[in-house]
Every structure is written in C-alpha cells, then in structure tokens.
Design an enzyme around this catalytic site. Structure first.
Site, PDB file in Angstrom:
ATOM      1  N   LYS A  79       1.170   6.206   4.847  1.00 38.04           N
ATOM      2  CA  LYS A  79       0.003   6.142   4.707  1.00 38.04           C
ATOM      3  C   LYS A  79      -0.874   7.122   5.084  1.00 38.04           C
ATOM      4  O   LYS A  79      -0.631   7.802   5.704  1.00 38.04           O
ATOM      5  CB  LYS A  79      -0.554   5.082   5.682  1.00 38.04           C
ATOM      6  N   SER A 154      -4.805  -2.998   5.386  1.00 38.52           N
ATOM      7  CA  SER A 154      -5.035  -1.692   4.361  1.00 38.52           C
ATOM      8  C   SER A 154      -3.944  -1.000   3.803  1.00 38.52           C
ATOM      9  O   SER A 154      -3.962  -0.159   3.154  1.00 38.52           O
ATOM     10  CB  SER A 154      -5.997  -0.780   5.278  1.00 38.52           C
ATOM     11  N   SER A 178      -3.259  -4.682   9.111  1.00 38.78           N
ATOM     12  CA  SER A 178      -2.869  -3.834   8.048  1.00 38.78           C
ATOM     13  C   SER A 178      -1.616  -3.463   7.711  1.00 38.78           C
ATOM     14  O   SER A 178      -1.323  -2.679   6.823  1.00 38.78           O
ATOM     15  CB  SER A 178      -3.743  -2.462   8.328  1.00 38.78           C
TER      16      SER A 178
HETATM   17  N1  GLN Z   1      -8.857  -6.179   7.641  1.00 44.77           N
HETATM   18  C1  GLN Z   1      -8.751  -5.508   9.159  1.00 44.77           C
HETATM   19  C2  GLN Z   1     -10.162  -4.655   8.914  1.00 44.77           C
HETATM   20  O1  GLN Z   1     -10.745  -4.388   7.942  1.00 44.77           O
HETATM   21  C3  GLN Z   1      -7.781  -4.741   9.663  1.00 44.77           C
HETATM   22  C4  GLN Z   1      -7.577  -3.199   9.115  1.00 44.77           C
HETATM   23  C5  GLN Z   1      -6.678  -2.734   9.616  1.00 44.77           C
HETATM   24  O2  GLN Z   1      -5.675  -3.208  10.389  1.00 44.77           O
HETATM   25  N2  GLN Z   1      -6.603  -1.397   9.505  1.00 44.77           N
HETATM   26  O3  GLN Z   1     -10.528  -4.097   9.999  1.00 44.77           O
END
Ligand code: GLN
Length: 484
Positions: A79, A154, A178
């Site tokens: 990532k 994400s 994410s």
């Molecule tokens: N969807 C969650 C957020 O937007 C989790 C994101 C993540 O785990 N990086 O904060």
C-alpha cells in the site's frame, strides 16, 4: 492468460528446491499485471527490473543450497502509505506526488529478508481516509469481481491486486477497517493484527493510536506466512511488542466458543449479507465450534467515537504537509507563509482529507476538547472493558465484516452515509484487538466476508478459523469473472 495455478504459500518451498524459478514466477506476475491492471488500476507504481534482479539473486542462492527464506519468491504489493526505499510513497495524495522515502518500513524489510519481492505500490483512499478507494488523488481502483463496483478501501489496491492474481499477497494498513473492508469486498483474507504486533515504523501516519500494518492474501495459509514474518518488536517503534506469535488451540476449532455479536447484525445491514454470515456460523458449528449469541452494549457508540478520535489525530498528523517540511510548495518565493501553506494544502489535499482536518481541528479546540475528544476516549475505555468481559465466555467474536455488498462506483452517498459502513470494523481499532475478514459466500455474485475478532495477540486463533473455513467450507476463492 490465467492466474498462476500454485497457491502462493506453496511457492517458497518450490523456489528453495529449484522446482520453480523465482524469476519465472515473478515474470508471470508482471505479465498478469500488464494484462489486467489496465482494467483494475490496483497499482500506482511497479518496478519489474528491481523485482527480476531480486528473483535472480534468490534463484542463485537456492542453486547454491542456501536458505532463501519462508517467503522466497512471493511477489508482494505494498500500500502506498508504507515506505519502500526506491519507490515513491504518495499516500494516494497529490501533495506527496514525487516523494521518495529514504528508507523502507520495518514490515517491508522483514518480508524482504524472508525472500519476498516487492512488485509495486498500490492505490488507496488519500491518506487511508475512505472505504472505496474513490478518494485517491490518482483515480479509483475497480473491483475485479465487477468492474462497476468499488473494491473497498482504503487498502483497495492491495486487495484488488491479490484477488486478480497480480500479487501473491499484499500489505495494507487498517485504521478503522481498511484491510478488512477491501478483503471482504474482494473475497480475500485480510488480517488486522493486534495493536503493537507489527512495527508501524515506515507507515505514514493517519491516526496512529488506531492503525496497524497487516497482510492480505488469497488464503489463510499465505496470510499466516506473511503475518509471522512481519510480526515482532522493533526498536524503531516503541509501541511494538515482543509477545510471541501463538500456535492456535490444540484441538483446532473443535469446541471453540464463538460469540455471534448481536449488534453486528443491527440496523443498516443488508438482510442477505446477514443471512450469508449466519449460514457461515452454522458451518462453523458443523465443524465442531460452539456458537452462541452475545452483546456488546457500547458498540452502537463505536462509530462516532472512532470518527472523533481518527479526525483529531489526523488533523495533528497531517499538519506536516505544508510545502516546507513535506509536500509540494505551490507558490515559491512568497513572503506570506500563511498564504503559501494554505495554497499548498488547498491544492494538494482532496476534499475528504480537508473535511477531516477541519473537523479534527474543531474537536481539539479548547472549548470542545472535553465535550468530544475526552468523552470519546472514555467510551473507548468502556468498549475495551466490555470486549474483555465477552472474552470470558467466548474465544472469538463474530459478525459480518461489512454490512453491505460492494457499492457501485460513484453511487451518490453523503460523507455520513459513507462513514456508516465502517460500523462493524472500527471497534477492533478502538480496542486494539486483532480481527480478520474471511470470505464466506456471495450475494448476487458479490463477495461477503465474515469478521472474526480475538483477544489481544491471539491472531493464531483467527488464522485457525480462517484455515478451517477455507478448507472445509468450500468458499470459492477462485478468480473473479472480470479478471480470471
Ligand atoms: N474507512 C475508515 C476511515 O475512513 C477506515 C480507514 C482506514 O482504516 N484507514 O477512516
């Protein structure tokens, strides 16, 4: 051209014995990327020469009879908020375009020491903020199961790369779900380790009290291999732990007490998704587990508490992108620093990131700090206690990872509706508990994942459940129609 027939966890021993050359395997993965990624857009950057050079070195060492490591030859996708030396690290943000970190994250170094080969960097929602990968500053990733739909986020690029056979496994980060969200939407296995289990050194911070680097793979065996290689104490990360990785319950999942958490099946869950997860619970029971129902009373508060803490931490962490310390200056040579900072940040950050910085700054202002931030931390402590109590009666807790199947790209939702689908994942981040998403079925041809949560440092039990589901329950992890 189809995906490689061997499951990734078989590759290292094949490379060690000389049955398969790492170079051949890695070249295969790159051909797959060339063929499929024009449609999926999982990668932001790849480096074939670097990967092939590393593969050749492994092959030479294997020929000499030297140990090549337990990940030998595995092509991993990383990532793009995790630093790998010689690659860019953009966090999916225009503000970091062209940033070349001078070092690699500890998790990456550890994987490389075991013979893994980094193929490239994958797309994400900007700075990890989102659950669809549509918030990337470089365009969305598409779900290989259905190109009209999102892959989750994400870590959407990392999950899509695995499900489309463009990587043996990948690394993602999980701040509020994410890793698990895209694993669920792409029908792969994704593990968020216990807080402190994997070094965060080299992970570019979004909300550091919540996040962990973790593995994504096509099956539990591959995820176990990668997880065990990256876990452990790191002097560069004072929050990292040296607790040993366990070996699972001696009796497997026979007699394992599984608690189905009532609140995970609450309002907003698509009924067919809940049914699919219920069926999966029945199959776990048939495999010898004992499934009962339980309740975590504070769970309905987890989502607002998460967003308060995540935004507060984000507003502080992202203050370094001002065009001087980090980020591209938009105006050079101006004497008005405030105007220059504002321009850089307005031009460089996307809409969602700006929204969260503003809200986070508001939450931390003197007049509101006690009302929001301090209260949120109190509920967080309460939630931790309630989970501890539940683990007195159950070995693991279970529910749908995502309450819905992958939404269509561009489907009109407000930011608030968007935040709502994280309802089942954020609790594990607030409490630091390890959690895994395992494919458990399909609704209308779209993947559904089950989330399993364990007590701190019991990833071994989660992986045991995932292995049984993969072997005994016949959940198809085969390539999706769009990218077979
Ligand atoms: N969807 C969650 C957020 O937007 C989790 C994101 C993540 O785990 N990086 O904060």
């Amino acid at each position: 051209m189809t995906r490689h027939p061997a499951s990734p966890h078989m590759i290292p021993s094949m490379v060690q014995s000389g049955e398969l050359s790492a170079e051949e395997y890695v070249s295969f993965l790159f051909e797959r990327i060339e063929q499929v990624d024009t449609k999926v857009h999982a990668y932001l950057q790849t480096d074939r020469d670097r990967a092939v050079a590393k593969a050749r070195e492994l092959d030479r060492r294997a020929k000499r009879g030297e140990k090549v490591g337990r990940l030998a030859g595995l092509g991993i996708a990383v990532k793009d908020n995790i630093c790998v030396k010689s690659f860019q690290a953009t966090c999916g943000s225009k503000i970091l375009a062209g940033f070349n970190p001078p070092y690699s994250a500890t998790a990456v170094l550890r994987a490389e020491t075991e013979g893994a080969i980094v193929l490239g960097k994958t797309n994400l929602d900007e700075f990890g903020m989102g659950n669809t990968t549509q918030n990337s500053g470089f365009g969305p990733t598409l779900n290989p199961w259905d190109f009209a739909r999102v892959p989750g986020g994400s870590s959407g690029g990392s999950a899509a790369a695995v499900t489309a056979g463009m990587a043996s496994a990948s690394l993602g980060s999980d701040t509020g779900g994410s890793i698990r969200c895209p694993a669920s939407f792409c029908s792969v296995v994704g593990l968020k380790p216990t807080y402190g289990r994997v070094s965060r050194y080299g992970l570019i911070a979004y909300a550091n009290s919540l996040e962990q680097i973790g593995p994504i793979g096509p099956d539990a065996e591959t995820v176990s291999l990668l997880f065990e290689s990256i876990a452990g104490h790191d002097p560069q990360d004072p929050t990292s732990s040296d607790v040993e990785v366990g070996t699972g319950h001696e009796t497997g999942i026979k007699g394992l007490r599984i608690g189905r958490v009532k609140e995970f099946f609450g309002a907003g869950a698509q009924p067919k998704v809940s049914e699919t997860v219920m069926d999966s619970c029945d199959r776990l029971e048939a495999s010898g587990a004992k499934v009962g129902e339980t309740s975590i009373a504070s769970l309905p508060h987890a989502l607002p508490v998460y967003y308060i803490i995540a935004m507060a931490e984000a507003s502080s962490n992202l203050s370094r992108y001002d065009g001087v310390r980090y980020g591209m200056p938009t105006e050079k040579g101006t004497a008005d620093w405030n105007a220059a900072f504002a321009r850089t940040r307005s031009d460089g950050f996307g809409e969602e990131v700006r929204r969260r910085i503003l809200l986070g700054t508001f939450i931390l202002t003197a007049g509101y700090y006690d009302a929001y931030y301090v209260r949120a931390q109190k509920v967080r402590a309460l939630l931790t206690q309630e989970f501890e109590l539940a683990f007195k009666s159950f070995d693991v807790l279970i529910g749908p990872t995502m309450p819905v199947v992958p939404p269509k790209l561009g489907e009109k939702v407000t930011p608030l509706e968007d935040y709502l689908i994280d309802v089942n994942t954020v609790a594990a981040n607030l409490t630091g508990l390890p959690a895994i998403s395992v494919p458990c079925g399909f609704v209308g041809g779209l993947p559904v994942g089950i989330q399993v949560i364990a007590p701190s440092f019991r990833e071994d039990v989660l992986l045991q459940v995932a292995r049984v589901m993969g072997k005994e329950h016949g959940v198809k992890l085969a390539p999706p129609a769009g990218a077979s």
